[in-house]
Design a protein around this motif. Structure first.
Motif, PDB file in Angstrom:
ATOM      1  N   ASP A   1      17.336 -42.769 -34.948  1.00  0.00           N
ATOM      2  CA  ASP A   1      18.170 -42.413 -33.577  1.00  0.00           C
ATOM      3  C   ASP A   1      17.306 -41.825 -32.637  1.00  0.00           C
TER       4      ASP A   1
ATOM      5  N   PRO B   1      17.168 -41.178 -28.647  1.00  0.00           N
ATOM      6  CA  PRO B   1      17.438 -41.065 -27.283  1.00  0.00           C
ATOM      7  C   PRO B   1      16.075 -40.555 -26.593  1.00  0.00           C
TER       8      PRO B   1
ATOM      9  N   ALA C   1      20.544 -50.190 -29.727  1.00  0.00           N
ATOM     10  CA  ALA C   1      21.501 -49.154 -29.936  1.00  0.00           C
ATOM     11  C   ALA C   1      20.514 -48.044 -30.415  1.00  0.00           C
ATOM     12  N   THR C   2      19.541 -48.290 -31.576  1.00  0.00           N
ATOM     13  CA  THR C   2      18.969 -47.271 -32.049  1.00  0.00           C
ATOM     14  C   THR C   2      18.102 -46.473 -30.785  1.00  0.00           C
ATOM     15  N   TYR C   3      17.418 -47.268 -30.092  1.00  0.00           N
ATOM     16  CA  TYR C   3      16.425 -46.647 -29.049  1.00  0.00           C
ATOM     17  C   TYR C   3      17.204 -46.365 -27.603  1.00  0.00           C
ATOM     18  N   HIS C   4      18.349 -46.378 -27.673  1.00  0.00           N
ATOM     19  CA  HIS C   4      19.321 -46.214 -26.336  1.00  0.00           C
ATOM     20  C   HIS C   4      18.849 -46.917 -25.352  1.00  0.00           C
TER      21      HIS C   4
ATOM     22  N   ARG D   1      26.727 -54.332 -23.023  1.00  0.00           N
ATOM     23  CA  ARG D   1      27.171 -53.584 -23.660  1.00  0.00           C
ATOM     24  C   ARG D   1      28.540 -53.810 -24.625  1.00  0.00           C
TER      25      ARG D   1
END
Length: 231
Positions: A134, A136, A187-190, A198
């Motif tokens: 994760d 962000p 999603a993992t790297y926002h 989306r």
């Protein structure tokens, strides 16, 4: 004298289908093959490659000359390329709708699957699949952003043409399996995306099959340091 009827040797039942997979956490190609098999409704035995297997590790690090995992074995046939697996499953279970019924839509589906299969190298290397990760605030470099922009363009075009919620309308296709790992990457790297994209990502992430895969990935003990770096 009456002869006893000759007995023919019984034909052995076909060997059960199997699917060879690599790391659930890191292997985007394994995820694609597994989703395709699930979409087609084919029951398979999963064969996991050992974490210390050198060939599998080279594939995950994009150092191998070709990708041999996943590999589907079914009734004596061995298929190891993800697109070949998709086409094989479409012939085996056409009712599953891995390819759209409309000829033009089928061509479009094959084209964007081929683009995913052979392209987006900057996206692959800069944002490796990591379902436990994760990140962000992750800074995407320019060439990877170009790949992301093209993926989002493909999704937007498909959703506008076919009305969603999947890329080719109301039914999941091989395209959704091919792009599912990209959904997890964004999603993992926002990575910021448009509202329609989306919404599509949320649809993919909510699939029970993908949820089961992610849950299993989080239980994997092994880690590959090169793919767990915070860039």
């Amino acid at each position: 004298m009456t002869r006893a009827p000759s007995r023919r040797a019984a034909t052995p039942p076909p060997a059960p289908a199997s699917l060879t997979l690599s790391s659930r956490n890191y292997s985007s190609w394994s995820l694609r093959g597994w989703l395709l098999v699930r979409f087609a409704g084919l029951s398979v035995t999963e064969v996991m490659v050992e974490p210390d297997d050198g060939g599998a590790r080279r594939e995950l690090l994009l150092l191998a000359p070709s990708i041999r995992v996943p590999c589907l074995r079914h009734e004596g046939t061995e298929v190891w390329d993800t697109l070949a697996i998709a086409e094989y499953l479409n012939e085996l279970a056409p009712e599953a709708g891995l390819l759209p019924a409309d000829r033009a839509a089928r061509a479009h589906c094959r084209a964007i699957c081929g683009e995913m299969h052979s392209g987006f190298s900057s996206l692959r290397s800069a944002l490796p699949m990591n379902l436990k990760g994760d990140f962000p605030g992750f800074k995407v470099w320019a060439r990877a952003q170009e790949d992301i922009d093209r993926v989002l363009e493909i999704w937007t075009d498909c959703l506008q043409r076919h009305g969603g919620p999947w890329l080719f309308g109301a039914q999941r296709s091989m395209a959704d399996a091919m792009y599912a790992p990209v959904v997890t990457r964004l999603a993992t790297y926002h990575v910021p995306v448009s509202v329609p994209c989306r919404r599509y990502m949320d649809t993919v992430l909510a699939m029970p099959e993908l949820q089961a895969w992610i849950e299993a990935a989080r239980l994997e003990p092994e880690e590959i340091e090169e793919l767990d770096m915070e860039f």
